[in-house]
Design a protein around this motif. Structure first.
Motif, PDB file in Angstrom:
ATOM      1  N   ASN A 175       0.855  -1.180   0.000  1.00 49.66           N
ATOM      2  CA  ASN A 175       0.000   0.000   0.000  1.00 49.66           C
ATOM      3  C   ASN A 175       0.896   1.237   0.000  1.00 49.66           C
ATOM      4  O   ASN A 175       2.129   1.123   0.074  1.00 49.66           O
ATOM      5  CB  ASN A 175      -1.006   0.015   1.169  1.00 49.66           C
ATOM      6  CG  ASN A 175      -0.358  -0.259   2.518  1.00 49.66           C
ATOM      7  OD1 ASN A 175       0.837  -0.002   2.712  1.00 49.66           O
ATOM      8  ND2 ASN A 175      -1.130  -0.782   3.441  1.00 49.66           N
TER       9      ASN A 175
ATOM     10  N   GLU B 131      -6.642  -9.394   8.197  1.00 52.13           N
ATOM     11  CA  GLU B 131      -7.353  -8.450   7.340  1.00 52.13           C
ATOM     12  C   GLU B 131      -8.817  -8.838   7.169  1.00 52.13           C
ATOM     13  O   GLU B 131      -9.139  -9.998   6.896  1.00 52.13           O
ATOM     14  CB  GLU B 131      -6.706  -8.391   5.959  1.00 52.13           C
ATOM     15  CG  GLU B 131      -7.373  -7.383   5.024  1.00 52.13           C
ATOM     16  CD  GLU B 131      -6.932  -7.521   3.576  1.00 52.13           C
ATOM     17  OE1 GLU B 131      -7.194  -6.575   2.801  1.00 52.13           O
ATOM     18  OE2 GLU B 131      -6.362  -8.552   3.217  1.00 52.13           O
TER      19      GLU B 131
ATOM     20  N   GLU C  54      -9.033  -2.808   3.946  1.00 47.05           N
ATOM     21  CA  GLU C  54      -8.858  -1.873   2.837  1.00 47.05           C
ATOM     22  C   GLU C  54     -10.235  -1.477   2.299  1.00 47.05           C
ATOM     23  O   GLU C  54     -11.009  -2.331   1.887  1.00 47.05           O
ATOM     24  CB  GLU C  54      -8.034  -2.506   1.719  1.00 47.05           C
ATOM     25  CG  GLU C  54      -6.578  -2.706   2.071  1.00 47.05           C
ATOM     26  CD  GLU C  54      -5.765  -3.147   0.873  1.00 47.05           C
ATOM     27  OE1 GLU C  54      -4.748  -2.495   0.589  1.00 47.05           O
ATOM     28  OE2 GLU C  54      -6.144  -4.128   0.222  1.00 47.05           O
TER      29      GLU C  54
ATOM     30  N   THR D   9      -6.966   2.539   4.151  1.00 44.56           N
ATOM     31  CA  THR D   9      -6.866   1.326   4.951  1.00 44.56           C
ATOM     32  C   THR D   9      -7.202   1.685   6.393  1.00 44.56           C
ATOM     33  O   THR D   9      -6.609   2.602   6.968  1.00 44.56           O
ATOM     34  CB  THR D   9      -5.449   0.733   4.898  1.00 44.56           C
ATOM     35  OG1 THR D   9      -5.153   0.349   3.558  1.00 44.56           O
ATOM     36  CG2 THR D   9      -5.319  -0.479   5.802  1.00 44.56           C
TER      37      THR D   9
END
Length: 343
Positions: free
Chosen positions: A88, A121, A162, A258
């Motif tokens: 990222n 995540e 994200e 994010t």
């Protein structure tokens, strides 16, 4: 009744249809049966303890039990970036100053980063547009927090998510057009799809390794950095209500933000409670909406109920108990759907 459970092989066709409805920007839900089948298989291997840490992940489905149809998906990756680099941009500043010229300029920059390597995540959240009602979206998204609260040992200390960045009605991203396109020479949807099916080596090979000064980008691109896609704003607010925050990292393709949090600080970890099931023929007048799960790792089931507060027991109808696979006296985990209900 709507129920959340682990994805199974029988769900493939329904998930494939959902992938076709998700549009550009949801990279982890490509309309590719081979990839989707692998996601389901990986979930089952994780549950059976047969997946290495870098392969572990959970794919949940929201099922309309009346129609026996999967109408939504959400997922958790246990540890990103252990097999392929997780990229990222870190949004930072560089100062250029000269006392002799009496000049001081603090300029915003984007720097390619792997800082979230090894984090858990939240990903792959999508709900069929026909079912975006009756709190189904919150159930599908927030149940992941309840699962993490029950099985904290299976996850990392930091959790990220994200958010889909801005793109127009034609699937064009101003950020991609201003930056990524010049390095990749392909349109946004193509690069997005290749990333979604796991072909990420090209990112390392082609992305700029030096800071990008955002002031050099067109204004349209600058304005969408850390901006959430309009269709993703509700999902972003849901995650923020559970404790996740933007900390200065954005997606390299569309500049979506994010969000991140320490697992120990999640609302579900701090506030979810376990209590015994009490089966009743009729429910008392409800005082709030609650997420309820059976806390069974291999056969996870969760529903959304209207509940009357009781510190020791949770009243369920026979239908609700059957959906959860629990009997009277057994333990369940519950959490108020919305933060304000827990006050």
């Amino acid at each position: 009744m709507m129920i959340v459970r682990h994805a199974e092989h029988r769900d493939l066709d329904d998930i494939f249809i959902l992938a076709g409805k998700s549009g550009v920007g949801l990279t982890s839900l490509p309309q590719n049966k081979e990839i989707l089948l692998a996601r389901i298989a990986r979930t089952q291997k994780t549950l059976q303890g047969q997946a290495a840490p870098n392969e572990q992940g959970y794919l949940f489905v929201l099922e309309d039990t009346q129609l026996q149809r999967v109408v939504g998906v959400s997922a958790i990756e246990v540890a990103v970036g252990l097999t392929e680099p997780f990229y990222n941009f870190h949004v930072g500043k560089q100062v250029h100053a000269s006392q002799a010229l009496n000049v001081y300029k603090a300029l915003n920059t984007l720097f390619l980063s792997n800082d979230h390597t090894g984090c858990s995540e939240l990903c792959t959240l999508f709900l069929d547009p026909e079912y975006r009602k009756d709190q189904n979206g919150k159930l599908l998204s927030k149940i992941r927090f309840l699962f993490i609260a029950a099985f904290q040992q299976a996850f990392q200390n930091t959790l990220i998510a994200e958010m889909r960045g801005y793109s127009d009605e034609n699937g064009r991203s101003p950020f991609w057009d201003a930056l990524g396109y010049h390095f990749f020479n392909m349109d946004f949807s193509t690069a997005d799809y290749l990333s979604g099916i796991g072909q990420k080596v090209f990112i390392a090979e082609l992305m700029p390794r030096f800071p990008v000064y955002t002031d050099l980008l067109p204004l349209a691109a600058q304005q969408v950095i850390a901006q959430v896609h309009p269709q993703t704003v509700p999902a972003s607010r849901v995650l923020e209500s559970e404790g996740l925050r933007y900390q200065g990292y954005v997606d390299i393709f569309d500049a979506g933000p994010t969000l991140e949090a320490e697992v120990k600080n999640l609302r579900a970890v701090k506030e979810s409670q376990t209590c015994a099931v009490k089966i009743v023929s009729s429910l008392p007048e409800a005082t709030g909406r609650y997420l309820v799960a059976n806390d069974r790792y291999h056969d996870y089931r969760a529903i959304l109920i209207q509940h009357a507060a009781d510190a020791d027991n949770l009243s369920l109808t026979a239908e609700q108990a059957y959906a959860l696979g629990v009997q009277a006296g057994q333990s369940i985990r519950m959490l108020p759907l919305d933060k304000m209900e827990s006050k």
